[in-house]
Enzyme design. Structure first.
Site, mmCIF file in Angstrom:
data_model
loop_
_atom_site.group_PDB
_atom_site.id
_atom_site.type_symbol
_atom_site.label_atom_id
_atom_site.label_comp_id
_atom_site.label_asym_id
_atom_site.label_seq_id
_atom_site.Cartn_x
_atom_site.Cartn_y
_atom_site.Cartn_z
ATOM 1 N N GLU A 64 0.842 -1.195 0.000
ATOM 2 C CA GLU A 64 0.000 0.000 0.000
ATOM 3 C C GLU A 64 0.879 1.248 0.000
ATOM 4 O OE1 GLU A 64 -2.840 0.015 3.230
ATOM 5 O OE2 GLU A 64 -3.804 1.842 2.505
ATOM 6 N N TYR A 79 -6.715 -9.179 11.363
ATOM 7 C CA TYR A 79 -5.388 -8.898 11.924
ATOM 8 C C TYR A 79 -5.260 -9.520 13.303
ATOM 9 C CZ TYR A 79 -4.299 -5.654 8.161
ATOM 10 O OH TYR A 79 -4.007 -5.111 6.929
ATOM 11 N N GLU A 135 -6.010 -9.317 3.469
ATOM 12 C CA GLU A 135 -5.212 -8.628 4.497
ATOM 13 C C GLU A 135 -5.196 -9.505 5.738
ATOM 14 O OE1 GLU A 135 -5.896 -4.441 5.339
ATOM 15 O OE2 GLU A 135 -6.420 -4.089 3.234
ATOM 16 N N ASN A 161 -12.382 -1.209 -0.999
ATOM 17 C CA ASN A 161 -11.675 -1.850 0.120
ATOM 18 C C ASN A 161 -12.341 -1.421 1.419
ATOM 19 O OD1 ASN A 161 -9.212 -2.925 1.708
ATOM 20 N ND2 ASN A 161 -9.311 -0.789 2.344
ATOM 21 N N GLU A 162 -12.581 -2.364 2.290
ATOM 22 C CA GLU A 162 -13.150 -2.071 3.613
ATOM 23 C C GLU A 162 -14.236 -0.999 3.509
ATOM 24 O OE1 GLU A 162 -10.138 -1.564 6.684
ATOM 25 O OE2 GLU A 162 -9.523 -3.647 6.438
ATOM 26 N N GLN A 170 2.162 -6.120 5.513
ATOM 27 C CA GLN A 170 2.338 -5.757 4.124
ATOM 28 C C GLN A 170 3.751 -6.140 3.693
ATOM 29 O OE1 GLN A 170 1.048 -1.808 3.073
ATOM 30 N NE2 GLN A 170 -0.890 -1.994 4.186
#
Ligand code: AHR
Length: 502
Positions: free
Chosen positions: A25, A247, A304, A172-173, A353
């Site tokens: 990103e 996450y 992710e 995204n999200e 990432q």
């Protein structure tokens, strides 16, 4: 002694190489400095891409790269990142530190990077603050070979041929930084936006990824699928994949996520137990997907995942720079084993990432680069890519941990076979103090040769610029073959990979 039973005759599914995917990103020093330094940099580069990093990543095996975000994607206007660099618009990166983004890395640079890495391409579009027209023109710019305003613009900018775009994310999200939408609203927007993701190359379709849930938000999955999926005239209801973000955060709040390097035994087990939760998420979101898509045509794209700790002291809080210890290695080993074992539904996973951000595989400091323990796990698991998952089961696998709520099985495993018949077994020992003998038994195969590689150390071990090889892969020979079985001693806090030929 624990036992691992492998039935080499039962293949459970194909391990899509994209499970070994990555995410880069416009955030902190991931793209700029980590991957791209520009043609004029003193740091050795090829067309602006760092030579050292690209070479290391190629050796590790990158299957797919997702770009440009993340939250950044829903604020990104792709036309700002094409044409002569001196004329490119500058913008403020509001999500990540409020720094100036000069757009010197854009569409052309992304495809150049993927070419150098030899990986598939995954571009994430802007639904939150972009328009249908902008998205549709981006697809035309990237993939259309004929005469059209966008194809002509691409050619004028120096790229005659269209590129191959493998995956395209429609937002995204969007439940959060991508527009704070409700699932019904996003579902309808998805239907509209994806209509204009045109398929210009019939033999190379752009696979469309719909924005899926955050962690355990099952209502999002259910509602979005209800809105987008159930169209009798279209096999997959306009999508090829549905994303999932998860996450591993050891702390109980986002304000106090926990240090990457300074943690207790208790936090070790808590982190691993939280990482293991992804299995429950895959199964529960998967069960909802099954009700719409029993034939599993849509992939679950865990695009992710990884550890998210407090930033390294003294670094910009918006840059998400963190170190990476043996704990990250075990999270990676455990997660990749889980993805392999759910390869019937999980078709892609991108660790967050790639460089210098969150659970990175490489860290840089000016011209210097180091590889993290997570890098080594990806390298050791490389042989699983494109393999066939084999049936495997552990028994006598003790539950370990300090707190009752955060217990984990001591061992984790996955097994695959590749085209030439080599069987890859990846085994993790999550215990901090107990090495374990494991008897690996095959149904009929008699192991003839074994190539073992191990990553082990103290839980706090990490590679630094002062000591870049503290954690490294070592050859492993502590095995004994006995008929259909191999007995290995798996040390505490280790990741082991065995390539077995019969
Ligand atoms: O990876 C960092 C951020 O985490 C991404 O930009 C966003 O999608 C997620 O919340």
């Amino acid at each position: 002694m624990a036992k691992l039973y492998i039935n080499e005759h039962v293949k459970k599914g194909h391990i899509n190489p994209e499970i070994y995917g990555h995410f880069a990103e416009h955030l902190g020093r991931c793209i700029y400095e980590g991957l791209y330094v520009g043609e004029d940099s003193k740091i050795p580069n090829v067309n602006g891409m760092r030579k050292d990093v690209v070479e290391a990543l190629k050796e590790m095996g990158v299957s797919v790269l997702r770009w440009p975000g993340g939250c950044f994607a829903d604020e990104y206007h792709w036309k700002d990142g094409i044409g002569p660099k001196k004329d490119r618009k500058k913008m403020v990166n509001t999500n990540w530190g409020g720094v100036t983004e000069d757009n010197s890395f854009g569409t052309h640079e992304f495809f150049e990077l993927c070419k150098q890495l030899g990986c598939k391409t995954y571009v994430n579009g802007n639904v939150g603050s972009g328009s249908v027209q902008e998205m549709s023109e981006w697809i035309e710019y990237i993939t259309f070979d004929g005469v059209s305003p966008m194809a002509d613009l691409r050619k004028a900018n120096g790229h005659e041929e269209a590129w191959k775009l493998d995956y395209f994310g429609v937002g995204n999200e969007n439940w959060g930084c991508g527009g704070n939408m409700t699932p019904e609203y996003y579902g309808n927007e998805y239907r509209r936006y994806q209509t204009y993701v045109r398929q210009y190359k019939k033999d190379a379709p752009v696979r469309k990824i719909c924005c899926g849930a955050n962690s355990a938000d099952y209502e999002w999955t259910e509602t979005v699928l209800k809105t987008c999926f159930a169209f009798p005239h279209h096999e997959t209801g306009f999508m090829d994949g549905l994303s999932l973000h998860y996450y591993t955060v050891p702390g109980d709040t986002w304000e106090n996520k926990g240090s990457a390097t300074d943690f207790t035994d208790k936090e070790w087990y808590k982190t691993l137990a939280k990482a293991k939760k992804i299995e429950e998420l895959i199964e529960r979101h998967g069960a909802i997907m099954d009700t719409f898509d029993p034939e599993k045509k849509i992939g679950m794209m865990v695009d992710e995942w990884g550890c998210w700790f407090d930033v390294e002291p003294g670094t910009n809080p918006g840059f998400l720079y963190q170190q990476n210890t043996m704990r990250d290695a075990l999270v990676a080993g455990l997660s990749l084993n889980i993805f392999n074992k759910h390869c019937d539904r999980v078709k892609m996973a991108c660790i967050a990432q790639m460089v210098n951000v969150l659970q990175a595989v490489a860290l840089t400091e000016g011209a210097k680069m180091i590889l993290t323990p997570t890098y080594h796990v990806f390298h050791m698991y490389k042989a699983h890519q494109d393999g066939e998952l084999l049936q495997s089961e552990l028994s006598d696998n003790a539950l370990i941990g300090i707190e009752e709520d955060y217990q984990v099985p001591m061992l984790s495993e996955s097994v695959s076979v590749n085209e030439d018949g080599t069987i890859t077994v990846t085994l993790n020992n999550l215990s901090l103090d107990r090495g374990e003998d494991v008897e690996i038994s095959f149904r009929d195969l008699i192991p003839a040769s074994i190539e073992g590689v191990i990553l082990k150390g103290d839980m706090h071990d990490y590679n630094s610029f002062e000591e870049p090889s503290k954690v490294k892969e070592e050859s492993f020979e502590a095995y004994e073959i006995n008929g259909h079985s191999v007995t290995v001693n798996v040390p505490a806090c280790s990741v082991l990979s065995l390539k077995i030929k019969g």
